[in-house]
Design a protein around this motif. Structure first.
Motif, PDB file in Angstrom:
ATOM      1  N   ARG A 300       0.914  -1.215  -0.012  1.00  0.00           N
ATOM      2  CA  ARG A 300      -0.060   0.060   0.140  1.00  0.00           C
ATOM      3  C   ARG A 300       1.037   1.182   0.153  1.00  0.00           C
ATOM      4  O   ARG A 300       0.555   2.294  -0.724  1.00  0.00           O
ATOM      5  CB  ARG A 300      -0.728   0.018   1.327  1.00  0.00           C
ATOM      6  N   TYR A 303       1.876   1.945  -3.331  1.00  0.00           N
ATOM      7  CA  TYR A 303       0.957   2.619  -4.231  1.00  0.00           C
ATOM      8  C   TYR A 303       0.744   4.069  -3.740  1.00  0.00           C
ATOM      9  O   TYR A 303       0.556   4.826  -4.713  1.00  0.00           O
ATOM     10  CB  TYR A 303      -0.318   1.809  -4.311  1.00  0.00           C
ATOM     11  N   TYR A 369      -2.182   4.585   5.836  1.00  0.00           N
ATOM     12  CA  TYR A 369      -2.924   3.679   4.830  1.00  0.00           C
ATOM     13  C   TYR A 369      -2.947   2.321   5.338  1.00  0.00           C
ATOM     14  O   TYR A 369      -2.864   1.308   4.747  1.00  0.00           O
ATOM     15  CB  TYR A 369      -1.451   3.456   3.397  1.00  0.00           C
ATOM     16  N   SER A 372      -7.659  -0.686   2.972  1.00  0.00           N
ATOM     17  CA  SER A 372      -7.600  -1.670   2.094  1.00  0.00           C
ATOM     18  C   SER A 372      -6.910  -0.963   0.648  1.00  0.00           C
ATOM     19  O   SER A 372      -7.224   0.265   0.407  1.00  0.00           O
ATOM     20  CB  SER A 372      -8.742  -2.333   1.612  1.00  0.00           C
ATOM     21  N   LEU A 373      -6.380  -1.749   0.001  1.00  0.00           N
ATOM     22  CA  LEU A 373      -5.816  -0.915  -1.521  1.00  0.00           C
ATOM     23  C   LEU A 373      -6.920  -0.452  -2.456  1.00  0.00           C
ATOM     24  O   LEU A 373      -6.825   0.643  -2.825  1.00  0.00           O
ATOM     25  CB  LEU A 373      -5.184  -1.991  -2.245  1.00  0.00           C
TER      26      LEU A 373
END
Ligand SMILES: Cc1ncc(COP(=O)(O)O)c(C=O)c1O
Length: 398
Positions: A300, A303, A369, A372-373
């Motif tokens: 995460r 991302y 973070y 969830s993604l």
């Protein structure tokens, strides 16, 4: 008219809890809310830990325990510190308390009083500054800079020490920045502290097992010259996803331990007995769940840092630990507080303004973070929309 003590006027708070309450209230009204505000793992406590808590209740562990914690738990803490840092700690120096915050509160109240100074990281965990003021001591911020990976400069810390300095607070890996202080900087700090034997140190290492890209967590426990004035703050909340169980510990210098223990007896008597048995299982049991959680945070992190850097007016450093990013938003034309409140009101994305972590947090927003993604991806889309709707003059600023 009720008359309360003056010190009540200076006690601060943790904005994350206020944002959480507001986000929950909005969700209850049917709004779609993505919470990247609160700092707690979105994973359940590992099942073998929950089972140990359940078993402790079934086995009849319903009474008080020793104020400092059950002996087997303090042994497990000492063994865990040996496993992680190869440092010998006597279980007698371990005080188990209801959460990491309690060690912080005790340390600051033991050392702080009017006429004294306490150094603390800024931006940093808001409770440090709040309790320093509550104690009557003067809070002296140690600024953390984005350009230094949100680490401190040992020279700058040492230059702030005066004869009135009682306590220095260090936090690595850090909330809210995710910064990790490198070994060289700690070596330099500890060498410099030898000239200031009147300064105690509280090292908040609660994120010490949540690290990325080979970042190294250096525990201050490893420096023998500090041991007689070091308070180590650690606990279960983050590593084992146990924020709601309320348990943490301090490792105290022998001369200070009795005062901390006395505060515990005055304040809470002991930690919930079943929670302590769960804590033993966490430290002694399988570690796969911890590894899985850190691996998920790492994905995460990768991302969210890339996504934030792709948004107009936002610049985001790569954090070495914890589960927060602390991007610079000065290029968006918003100040931190209005970014936080407008993003929540308009797009339903909860974040925390950098100023909630101290004056040096202006121009920054904390994203947790621990979500969830999918939720993070959706939040980034909403922020792109939010920034795209800014009036032109604001969007162009910075
Ligand atoms: C740096 C830091 N120290 C301590 C704590 C307190 O942890 P606990 O929930 O165990 O009291 C937190 C929680 O967010 C934190 O971020």
């Amino acid at each position: 008219m009720l008359q309360m003590a003056d010190r009540m006027q200076v006690l601060g708070t943790e904005t994350a809890f206020e944002v959480l309450a507001r986000a929950n209230a909005m969700a209850a009204q049917g709004r779609s809310i993505i919470n990247l505000g609160i700092g707690q793992p979105d994973f359940p406590t590992p099942e073998h830990v929950v089972e140990a808590g359940r078993k402790a209740l079934a086995d009849g562990h319903h009474g008080y325990t020793p104020a400092n914690g059950i002996p087997k738990l303090r042994d497990a803490v000492a063994a865990d510190l040996w496993r992680r840092h190869k440092v010998e700690v006597s279980p007698d120096d371990v005080l188990v308390v209801p959460g990491g915050k309690v060690t912080m509160f005790f340390a600051i109240m033991i050392f702080g009083e009017p006429g004294t100074e306490i150094l603390y990281p800024n931006p940093g965990f808001p409770i440090y500054e709040s309790v320093i003021k509550f104690s009557g001591a003067t809070p002296v911020p140690v600024p953390l800079y984005e350009s230094k990976g949100f680490s401190f400069s040992a020279d700058e810390v040492l230059a702030k020490i005066t004869p009135n300095t009682r306590l220095l607070i260090i936090n690595s890996p850090a909330n809210p920045t995710g910064g990790v202080v490198p070994r060289e900087e700690l070596d330099k700090l500890v060498a410099g502290l030898e000239k200031h034997p009147h300064v105690a140190v509280m090292s908040d290492e609660i994120y010490g097992e949540i690290l990325y890209d080979g970042a190294e967590h250096v525990s201050l426990l490893g420096y023998p010259s500090l041991r007689d004035r070091l308070i180590l703050l650690d606990g279960w909340s983050k590593t084992y996803a146990m924020t709601g169980w309320r348990m943490g510990y301090g490792v105290w210098p022998k001369a200070v331990f009795p005062y901390a223990e006395r505060l515990a007896i005055n304040c809470h008597s002991c930690v919930n007995a079943a929670t302590q048995y769960a804590g033993i299982a966490a430290l002694e049991g399988p570690r796969e769940a911890v590894h899985r959680m850190v691996k998920a945070f790492a994905e995460r992190r990768e991302y969210i840092v890339a996504a934030l850097n792709g948004l107009p007016g936002i610049r985001c450093a790569n954090p070495g630990g914890a589960f927060y990013t602390f991007p610079n938003i000065s290029g968006t034309g918003h100040d931190a507080r209005s970014f936080q409140s407008r993003l929540l009101d308009q797009e339903g994305v909860a974040t925390i303004a950098g100023t909630s972590f101290g004056a040096f947090g202006e121009d920054y927003i904390r994203f947790s973070y621990a979500n969830s993604l999918e939720a993070i991806t959706e939040a980034m889309e909403r922020i792109r929309k939010f920034l795209g709707n800014l009036p032109r003059s604001q969007a162009a600023k910075g």
